[in-house]
Design a protein around this motif. Structure first.
Motif, PDB file in Angstrom:
ATOM      1  N   MET A   1       0.821  -1.223   0.000  1.00 44.16           N
ATOM      2  CA  MET A   1       0.000   0.000   0.000  1.00 44.16           C
ATOM      3  C   MET A   1       0.855   1.274   0.000  1.00 44.16           C
ATOM      4  O   MET A   1       0.449   2.298  -0.538  1.00 44.16           O
ATOM      5  N   LEU A   2       2.006   1.202   0.654  1.00 48.51           N
ATOM      6  CA  LEU A   2       2.794   2.409   0.957  1.00 48.51           C
ATOM      7  C   LEU A   2       3.041   3.341  -0.241  1.00 48.51           C
ATOM      8  O   LEU A   2       2.770   4.543  -0.131  1.00 48.51           O
ATOM      9  N   PRO A   3       3.548   2.848  -1.395  1.00 47.76           N
ATOM     10  CA  PRO A   3       3.837   3.781  -2.487  1.00 47.76           C
ATOM     11  C   PRO A   3       2.603   4.570  -2.920  1.00 47.76           C
ATOM     12  O   PRO A   3       2.681   5.787  -3.113  1.00 47.76           O
ATOM     13  N   ALA A   4       1.448   3.880  -3.031  1.00 51.00           N
ATOM     14  CA  ALA A   4       0.234   4.570  -3.467  1.00 51.00           C
ATOM     15  C   ALA A   4      -0.256   5.524  -2.382  1.00 51.00           C
ATOM     16  O   ALA A   4      -0.698   6.643  -2.666  1.00 51.00           O
ATOM     17  N   GLN A   5      -0.180   5.095  -1.114  1.00 49.42           N
ATOM     18  CA  GLN A   5      -0.622   5.971  -0.020  1.00 49.42           C
ATOM     19  C   GLN A   5       0.171   7.269  -0.025  1.00 49.42           C
ATOM     20  O   GLN A   5      -0.381   8.364   0.072  1.00 49.42           O
ATOM     21  N   LYS A   6       1.500   7.139  -0.157  1.00 52.67           N
ATOM     22  CA  LYS A   6       2.352   8.327  -0.106  1.00 52.67           C
ATOM     23  C   LYS A   6       2.205   9.169  -1.376  1.00 52.67           C
ATOM     24  O   LYS A   6       2.185  10.390  -1.303  1.00 52.67           O
ATOM     25  N   ALA A   7       2.069   8.507  -2.532  1.00 49.68           N
ATOM     26  CA  ALA A   7       1.918   9.249  -3.781  1.00 49.68           C
ATOM     27  C   ALA A   7       0.640  10.094  -3.754  1.00 49.68           C
ATOM     28  O   ALA A   7       0.579  11.172  -4.329  1.00 49.68           O
TER      29      ALA A   7
ATOM     30  N   PRO B   1      11.746   8.400  -1.729  1.00 51.36           N
ATOM     31  CA  PRO B   1      10.986   9.299  -2.597  1.00 51.36           C
ATOM     32  C   PRO B   1      10.578  10.589  -1.886  1.00 51.36           C
ATOM     33  O   PRO B   1      10.408  10.615  -0.667  1.00 51.36           O
ATOM     34  N   SER B   2      10.410  11.638  -2.707  1.00 57.51           N
ATOM     35  CA  SER B   2      10.171  12.980  -2.164  1.00 57.51           C
ATOM     36  C   SER B   2       8.880  13.074  -1.351  1.00 57.51           C
ATOM     37  O   SER B   2       8.758  13.903  -0.460  1.00 57.51           O
ATOM     38  N   GLU B   3       7.887  12.197  -1.651  1.00 57.09           N
ATOM     39  CA  GLU B   3       6.618  12.266  -0.910  1.00 57.09           C
ATOM     40  C   GLU B   3       6.752  11.718   0.502  1.00 57.09           C
ATOM     41  O   GLU B   3       5.808  11.778   1.283  1.00 57.09           O
ATOM     42  N   GLY B   4       7.925  11.150   0.815  1.00 54.35           N
ATOM     43  CA  GLY B   4       8.114  10.568   2.136  1.00 54.35           C
ATOM     44  C   GLY B   4       7.819   9.086   2.128  1.00 54.35           C
ATOM     45  O   GLY B   4       7.346   8.528   1.133  1.00 54.35           O
ATOM     46  N   SER B   5       8.119   8.441   3.248  1.00 55.22           N
ATOM     47  CA  SER B   5       7.984   6.996   3.313  1.00 55.22           C
ATOM     48  C   SER B   5       7.648   6.590   4.740  1.00 55.22           C
ATOM     49  O   SER B   5       7.179   7.404   5.528  1.00 55.22           O
ATOM     50  N   ASP B   6       7.905   5.317   5.052  1.00 58.88           N
ATOM     51  CA  ASP B   6       7.598   4.840   6.402  1.00 58.88           C
ATOM     52  C   ASP B   6       8.869   4.780   7.240  1.00 58.88           C
ATOM     53  O   ASP B   6       9.971   4.858   6.715  1.00 58.88           O
ATOM     54  N   LEU B   7       8.688   4.675   8.518  1.00 59.83           N
ATOM     55  CA  LEU B   7       9.791   4.380   9.433  1.00 59.83           C
ATOM     56  C   LEU B   7       9.427   3.061  10.089  1.00 59.83           C
ATOM     57  O   LEU B   7       8.427   2.977  10.797  1.00 59.83           O
ATOM     58  N   TRP B   8      10.213   2.020   9.768  1.00 63.69           N
ATOM     59  CA  TRP B   8       9.913   0.730  10.386  1.00 63.69           C
ATOM     60  C   TRP B   8      10.956   0.437  11.466  1.00 63.69           C
ATOM     61  O   TRP B   8      12.072   0.974  11.421  1.00 63.69           O
ATOM     62  N   ALA B   9      10.584  -0.371  12.429  1.00 64.24           N
ATOM     63  CA  ALA B   9      11.551  -0.783  13.444  1.00 64.24           C
ATOM     64  C   ALA B   9      11.259  -2.218  13.840  1.00 64.24           C
ATOM     65  O   ALA B   9      10.099  -2.617  13.947  1.00 64.24           O
ATOM     66  N   ASP B  10      12.308  -2.997  14.002  1.00 62.23           N
ATOM     67  CA  ASP B  10      12.178  -4.326  14.615  1.00 62.23           C
ATOM     68  C   ASP B  10      12.646  -4.168  16.043  1.00 62.23           C
ATOM     69  O   ASP B  10      13.676  -3.551  16.303  1.00 62.23           O
ATOM     70  N   THR B  11      11.879  -4.701  16.968  1.00 60.89           N
ATOM     71  CA  THR B  11      12.112  -4.347  18.357  1.00 60.89           C
ATOM     72  C   THR B  11      12.124  -5.583  19.258  1.00 60.89           C
ATOM     73  O   THR B  11      11.682  -6.659  18.857  1.00 60.89           O
ATOM     74  N   MET B  12      12.676  -5.387  20.464  1.00 58.93           N
ATOM     75  CA  MET B  12      12.781  -6.510  21.408  1.00 58.93           C
ATOM     76  C   MET B  12      11.801  -6.268  22.553  1.00 58.93           C
ATOM     77  O   MET B  12      11.744  -5.156  23.090  1.00 58.93           O
ATOM     78  N   VAL B  13      11.065  -7.298  22.933  1.00 65.61           N
ATOM     79  CA  VAL B  13      10.123  -7.167  24.046  1.00 65.61           C
ATOM     80  C   VAL B  13      10.310  -8.316  25.029  1.00 65.61           C
ATOM     81  O   VAL B  13      10.776  -9.396  24.661  1.00 65.61           O
TER      82      VAL B  13
END
Lengths: 297, 365
Positions: free
Chosen positions: B190-196, B265-277
């Motif tokens: 979804m991300l590219p279309a959402q940001k575009a 891309p100029s429209e921005g993107s996501d910030l993902w993180a893999d995390t420890m719990v």
């Protein structure tokens, strides 16, 4: 008195036979019960529950999951899956029957060698064999490079990532499951039957059509089911060779469990598949029976 | 008489409720961890993605603290989520999951609040990474690796047309048609279309998602494939010229061909993180905290940077590894500030059905 003894003895023999049968069946039956029937029961139960927001189920009973499955989106995916699996099955039959027939005409040593060659691919991991097709068929792959080098084409052919590539992958994967049952049906046919037909004035073509073919039909049916059933539920081939652009029922069910966290709806789709396949087995059994019945009558 | 009985029942119930909530309150706070606990008496089970950690980590940790560590692998977030949410004690003490999944676990009350006094190395945590949207304040999770998503492309095959926008990927020039791949996992599908279209990567608005769907269906006509695993190989072979890619994975392509480059891309993107719990059901919480602390040691954590080519939100580990890598892999140099300008992915809750349905509609069209 003697009669009573004989009857007692006969009963004892019967009991022993029953006991032996029970003991022999027990491992298989318990395996099927524990690992198939009970889990299937759970899945069926889940179809009436509500999806938990974070996976799992909530115990709120509903029939909504079934009505959702009737959505044209899912029906269309089901129809496409059936068409793809049926095409793979038909092609497997067209290639598999002559192959099996040819093998029966070989000497028994050569028969064994060819049968071994047919099952040989199963010794390699399915995923790797499917990836191999990508290496062969992609636009920078061996086939395209080869054809360009010998000047047959000047632009690479786009062979992958279409429904046709999915059919090819399924055909390749399950062809042995078509050849083997047909072979075993064909070798069991007594050559005397064919000879009798010829002696009674049938042409070789007539003998094939009226004797060999009907007697091979049970093998053809089993082979078709063996190819169709795993094909229609396969989700690896559509993903790899279909490039994720073709969705089959298998992908749909996997996605409900692993992506949407919608276990109840995934269960409904799984149950629909089971019902459909049971229907198929039922039809196969009926056809089988009518063919064999004709022969006896 | 009946009235009285009812009242009694009511008050007993009320008392019970108060008692229960009091217990709950005591339990959900920092349930007194013993800083001097004998770690050699504890056993750890850690669930983590395969090949995402130094192979000798269990042996090294046991050598240091005497704690027996069992590592189990999961292939996907969903797989470990199924184990953790099945109810009861999963037997897992520490789990590695993506941020939005940690959020989902926390929402169900399955996570232990971290006691930072038992994780002194958490002072290495990059300040900016303490406020990630799925867990502001890093209360119940400590990020293991982080990054963003962008376009990975062959600069030599796209000279003069280097992509800068998601639209370059979604509606490529005629000569690049059929040489583009997109990620198959829903959120990134979804991300590219959402940001575009200028929407949030976490949007739950059905009208917005309908537009996202239309754009994705149009984009599908130009795609070679949806691919989560071999897209960088396709760039190396030249089968594809640009692919939607996670930053770290683009580096695997760059390692084989220097012309493979990454752009956000100029429209921005996501910030993902893999995390420890740490799981609330864990009976080895002190050892679990010690494990998190061990990972945050610069020498251990820098393994991820050197070998996986992922950025880690650990100041000391980045300082140790980055200088040698950033020349060959420029996207390793994306700063924490630049990352934080991207939108953090959060859990969608009930709306995840909507995303799956649209993903099915797009891929089945």
């Amino acid at each position: 008195m003697a009669q009573v003894l004989v009857r007692a003895e006969r009963d004892a023999v019967k009991r022993r036979a029953l006991l032996a049968r029970t003991i022999f069946l027990l491992p298989g039956l318990s395996y099927i019960t524990i690992f198939m029937l009970i889990p299937l029961g759970f899945i069926f139960f889940y179809t009436f529950l509500t999806r938990g927001t974070y996976g799992g189920v909530e115990y709120i009973f509903t029939l909504e999951n079934y009505t959702r499955a009737l959505d044209s989106l899912y029906i269309q995916i089901l129809i496409e899956s059936i068409l793809i699996a049926a095409s793979a099955t038909l092609l497997a039959l067209l290639i598999g029957f002559p192959a099996a027939y040819a093998i029966t005409k070989l000497s028994s040593n050569w028969q064994n060698i060819f049968l071994l060659l047919i099952v040989l691919p199963f010794w390699t991991n399915f995923l790797i064999r499917t990836y191999a097709w990508i290496v062969l068929l992609n636009t920078q792959g061996f086939l395209n490079k080869g054809l360009i080098n010998i000047g047959v084409i000047d632009q690479p052919l786009e062979l992958l990532y279409k429904p046709g590539a999915v059919i090819l992958g399924l055909l390749y994967a399950y062809l042995p499951l078509m050849i083997l049952p047909i072979y075993s049906a064909l070798v069991r046919i007594d050559p005397a039957m064919r000879e009798a037909a010829i002696n009674l004035g049938a042409s070789p073509a007539q003998a094939f059509r009226q004797v060999t073919l009907p007697l091979a039909l049970p093998g053809v049916l089993v082979g078709s089911i063996f190819v169709f059933v795993p094909s229609v539920g396969n989700f690896i081939v559509p993903e790899l060779l279909g490039g994720g652009k073709t969705v089959m029922v298998g992908n749909l069910i996997r996605d409900q469990f692993l992506k949407a966290r919608d276990w109840p709806f995934g269960s409904v789709l799984a149950i629909c598949m089971v019902v459909m396949l049971l229907l198929l087995f039922f039809i196969q059994a009926r056809v089988n029976k009518s063919v064999l019945g004709e022969k006896n009558g | 008489m009946r009235m009285v009985r009812k009242a009694t029942v009511g008050s007993v119930a009320a008392l019970l409720l108060i008692g229960l909530s009091a217990c709950g309150g005591a339990g959900s706070g920092s349930s007194a961890l013993d800083p001097n606990a004998d770690l050699s008496q504890q056993k750890l089970t850690v669930s983590i993605w395969a090949a995402y950690y130094p192979e000798d980590i269990a042996a090294k940790f046991e050598e240091k603290f005497g704690t027996k560590v069992t590592i189990t692998n999961h292939a996907t977030n969903e797989e470990v989520m199924a184990k953790l949410t099945a109810g009861g004690d999963s037997g897992i003490d520490v789990a590695f999951v993506s941020g939005q999944f940690a959020q989902a676990l926390a929402a169900q009350g399955l996570l232990e609040n971290l006691d930072k006094s038992l994780i002194p190395n958490s002072s290495n945590l990059i300040k900016e990474a303490e406020q990630l949207s799925y867990d502001p304040g890093a209360k119940y999770s400590l990020p293991y690796a982080w990054g963003t998503t962008g376009i990975c492309y062959r600069s030599d095959l796209m000279k003069g047309d280097e992509p800068t926008s998601w639209n370059d990927l979604l509606t490529p020039k005629a000569k690049y048609k059929g040489k583009v791949t997109m990620l198959a996992t829903e959120r990134w599908l979804m991300l590219p279309a959402q940001k575009a279209l200028g929407y949030s990567a976490n949007t739950q608005d059905e009208a917005e998602m309908a537009k996202v769907k239309d754009l994705l269906i149009k984009a599908k006509a130009n795609l070679l494939a949806y691919d989560d695993t071999t897209f960088y190989e396709r760039l190396v072979s030249g089968e594809a010229v640009m692919v939607e890619s996670w930053d770290g994975w683009c580096n695997y392509g760059t390692a084989k061909n220097k012309n493979i480059k990454f752009v956000v891309p100029s429209e921005g993107s996501d910030l993902w993180a893999d995390t420890m719990v740490v799981l609330k059901t864990s009976k080895n919480k002190e050892a679990a905290h010690a494990f998190l602390n061990y990972i945050y040691d610069a020498d251990v954590h820098s393994w991820v940077v050197d070998n996986i080519l992922y950025k880690v939100p650990n100041t000391a580990a980045m300082a140790k590894s980055l200088p040698a890598l950033v020349g060959d892999f420029p996207n390793m140099g994306i700063s924490p500030n630049e990352l934080l300008q991207q939108e953090g992915l959060v859990d969608l809750g009930k709306a995840s059905s909507l995303y799956t349905r649209i993903a099915t509609e797009v891929t089945a069209k």
